[in-house]
Design a protein around this motif. Structure first.
Motif, PDB file in Angstrom:
ATOM      1  N   HIS A  48      26.080 -49.241 105.707  1.00  0.00           N
ATOM      2  CA  HIS A  48      26.647 -48.453 104.609  1.00  0.00           C
ATOM      3  C   HIS A  48      27.705 -49.325 103.956  1.00  0.00           C
ATOM      4  CE1 HIS A  48      25.348 -44.153 105.359  1.00  0.00           C
ATOM      5  NE2 HIS A  48      24.969 -44.724 106.490  1.00  0.00           N
ATOM      6  N   ARG A  50      30.991 -50.115 101.488  1.00  0.00           N
ATOM      7  CA  ARG A  50      32.250 -49.496 101.062  1.00  0.00           C
ATOM      8  C   ARG A  50      32.787 -50.282  99.852  1.00  0.00           C
ATOM      9  NH1 ARG A  50      34.670 -45.879 104.990  1.00  0.00           N
ATOM     10  NH2 ARG A  50      32.969 -45.285 106.386  1.00  0.00           N
ATOM     11  N   ASP A  51      33.517 -49.573  98.986  1.00  0.00           N
ATOM     12  CA  ASP A  51      34.104 -50.251  97.823  1.00  0.00           C
ATOM     13  C   ASP A  51      35.437 -50.901  98.209  1.00  0.00           C
ATOM     14  OD1 ASP A  51      36.042 -48.260  97.826  1.00  0.00           O
ATOM     15  OD2 ASP A  51      35.151 -47.145  96.157  1.00  0.00           O
ATOM     16  N   ASN A  55      36.095 -46.795 100.262  1.00  0.00           N
ATOM     17  CA  ASN A  55      35.308 -45.565 100.120  1.00  0.00           C
ATOM     18  C   ASN A  55      33.810 -45.884 100.088  1.00  0.00           C
ATOM     19  OD1 ASN A  55      37.605 -43.844  99.866  1.00  0.00           O
ATOM     20  ND2 ASN A  55      37.882 -44.678  97.805  1.00  0.00           N
ATOM     21  N   THR A  57      30.158 -46.457  98.972  1.00  0.00           N
ATOM     22  CA  THR A  57      29.528 -46.745  97.679  1.00  0.00           C
ATOM     23  C   THR A  57      28.077 -47.113  97.931  1.00  0.00           C
ATOM     24  OG1 THR A  57      29.473 -48.195  95.756  1.00  0.00           O
ATOM     25  CG2 THR A  57      30.319 -49.171  97.768  1.00  0.00           C
ATOM     26  N   GLN A  58      27.223 -46.794  96.992  1.00  0.00           N
ATOM     27  CA  GLN A  58      25.812 -47.202  97.086  1.00  0.00           C
ATOM     28  C   GLN A  58      25.525 -48.321  96.080  1.00  0.00           C
ATOM     29  OE1 GLN A  58      25.044 -45.927 100.240  1.00  0.00           O
ATOM     30  NE2 GLN A  58      22.993 -45.799  99.368  1.00  0.00           N
ATOM     31  N   SER A  59      26.580 -48.989  95.640  1.00  0.00           N
ATOM     32  CA  SER A  59      26.452 -50.034  94.627  1.00  0.00           C
ATOM     33  C   SER A  59      25.467 -51.141  95.038  1.00  0.00           C
ATOM     34  CB  SER A  59      27.834 -50.650  94.379  1.00  0.00           C
ATOM     35  OG  SER A  59      27.715 -51.953  93.890  1.00  0.00           O
ATOM     36  N   GLY A  84      23.643 -42.627 102.079  1.00  0.00           N
ATOM     37  CA  GLY A  84      24.959 -42.720 101.467  1.00  0.00           C
ATOM     38  C   GLY A  84      25.906 -41.676 102.033  1.00  0.00           C
ATOM     39  N   HIS A  88      26.882 -38.396  97.107  1.00  0.00           N
ATOM     40  CA  HIS A  88      26.119 -39.325  96.261  1.00  0.00           C
ATOM     41  C   HIS A  88      24.821 -38.674  95.785  1.00  0.00           C
ATOM     42  CE1 HIS A  88      28.238 -42.854  98.449  1.00  0.00           C
ATOM     43  NE2 HIS A  88      28.766 -42.706  97.249  1.00  0.00           N
ATOM     44  N   GLU A  92      21.821 -42.897  92.714  1.00  0.00           N
ATOM     45  CA  GLU A  92      22.877 -43.725  93.299  1.00  0.00           C
ATOM     46  C   GLU A  92      22.451 -44.189  94.700  1.00  0.00           C
ATOM     47  OE1 GLU A  92      26.225 -41.124  93.212  1.00  0.00           O
ATOM     48  OE2 GLU A  92      27.679 -42.768  93.293  1.00  0.00           O
ATOM     49  N   ARG A  93      21.926 -43.268  95.447  1.00  0.00           N
ATOM     50  CA  ARG A  93      21.563 -43.560  96.844  1.00  0.00           C
ATOM     51  C   ARG A  93      20.456 -44.600  96.949  1.00  0.00           C
ATOM     52  NH1 ARG A  93      20.658 -37.695  99.443  1.00  0.00           N
ATOM     53  NH2 ARG A  93      19.358 -38.962 100.797  1.00  0.00           N
ATOM     54  N   GLN A  95      19.858 -47.235  95.160  1.00  0.00           N
ATOM     55  CA  GLN A  95      20.120 -48.588  94.651  1.00  0.00           C
ATOM     56  C   GLN A  95      19.801 -49.724  95.630  1.00  0.00           C
ATOM     57  OE1 GLN A  95      23.795 -49.057  92.054  1.00  0.00           O
ATOM     58  NE2 GLN A  95      24.140 -47.036  92.934  1.00  0.00           N
TER      59      GLN A  95
END
Ligand code: KMH
Ligand code: ZN
Length: 269
Positions: A48, A50-51, A55, A57-59, A84, A88, A92-93, A95
């Motif tokens: 998983h 994190r930003d 936090n 993120t699914q980036s 995610g 989310h 988004e999830r 990506q």
């Protein structure tokens, strides 16, 4: 019996540094934790992202950075989350699937998740399966409740996933299926013949269910996403420490541990 595939679930979306001071958060930390777990005997890493604030993120970009950093260190199988965090949305999830990882998780139904709802409608499940099929990504079907196995069987009938299926029974999430030995056996007895499976027990259930997974010929997931403790009231030092313990138990029980390439063969990837 196949060799044992150990998955390290390093970070998750819910755990914080307050819960576990050694939680890996940045791409460098996650890659290093993955490498340490690989050295300890893990063949899959469930990631998983994190930003910069820590936090979930699914980036795509953050997953890409993590994937590349892990690949620079070792050949462990990279398995990003498409679950995610509960807030989310589906696009988004999805990506990290664009990175064409060897595997990704595919949650097979909706359930309560502590005080929240982890939403996986029929539409989402089919969409996720279709995308993974298009990208050549092997789904690990996440099962939090018994009915989710039936949803996975439906995907097979629809031609959206290929057999043999690979399941992960995540047992002991508050609000979803408990983590008793009977619950695990019930799940195992109801998956299609020829499927492979792994088990992730939440919190104090991690170790007993891991031991059952070793004995029953399944596979095992451990790590801070599921459990931050080594023992009652004693935090684990690292994800690798939790992997090392599973390796020791497997050895004592006479089950050999798979390398990443052996895991690829067992999972047909
Ligand atoms: N964080 C949970 C809401 C997955 O990674 O695919 C969902 C989850 C499942 O962790
Ligand atoms: Zn996860």
């Amino acid at each position: 019996m196949d060799k044992l595939i150990i998955t390290a679930a390093l970070t998750g979306a819910e755990v914080t540094r307050e819960n576990q001071p050694n939680l890996p958060l940045t791409p460098d930390e996650i890659a290093e934790a993955a490498y340490q777990c690989y050295l300890a005997g893990a063949s899959i890493v469930h990631v998983h992202a994190r930003d910069a604030e820590g936090n979930p993120t699914q980036s795509y970009d953050v997953y890409k950075e993590i994937k590349e950093k892990i690949e620079a260190k070792c050949n462990i199988i990279f398995q990003p989350s498409t679950g995610g965090a509960v807030w989310h949305g589906p696009e988004e999830r999805l990506q990290p699937v664009d990175l064409k990882p060897e595997m990704a998780t595919l949650s097979a139904g909706t359930c309560n998740f502590g005080p929240d709802v982890f939403m996986n409608t029929e539409e989402y499940i089919e969409k996720f399966a279709t995308k993974m099929k298009e990208m050549g990504v092997k789904p690990e079907i996440e099962v939090f409740e018994r009915g989710m196995i039936e949803n996975a069987k439906k995907l097979v009938k629809q031609g959206l996933v290929e057999t043999p299926l690979h399941f992960d029974f995540v047992l002991g999430v508050p609000g979803a299926c408990p983590a008793t030995p009977e619950d695990l056996l019930y799940m195992v007895r109801n998956i299609p013949e020829g499927s492979t499976w792994t088990v992730a027990g939440i919190g104090r259930h991690e170790l007993p269910l891991a031991t059952m997974g070793i004995i029953l010929g399944g596979h095992v997931r451990v790590g801070f996403e599921d459990n931050v403790y080594y023992g009652k009231g004693q935090l684990a030092q690292s994800n690798a420490e939790l992997v090392e313990r599973v390796v020791r138990i497997a050895k004592e029980l006479g089950r050999e541990v798979a390398t990443p390439d052996e895991a690829r063969r067992i999972l047909n990837i």
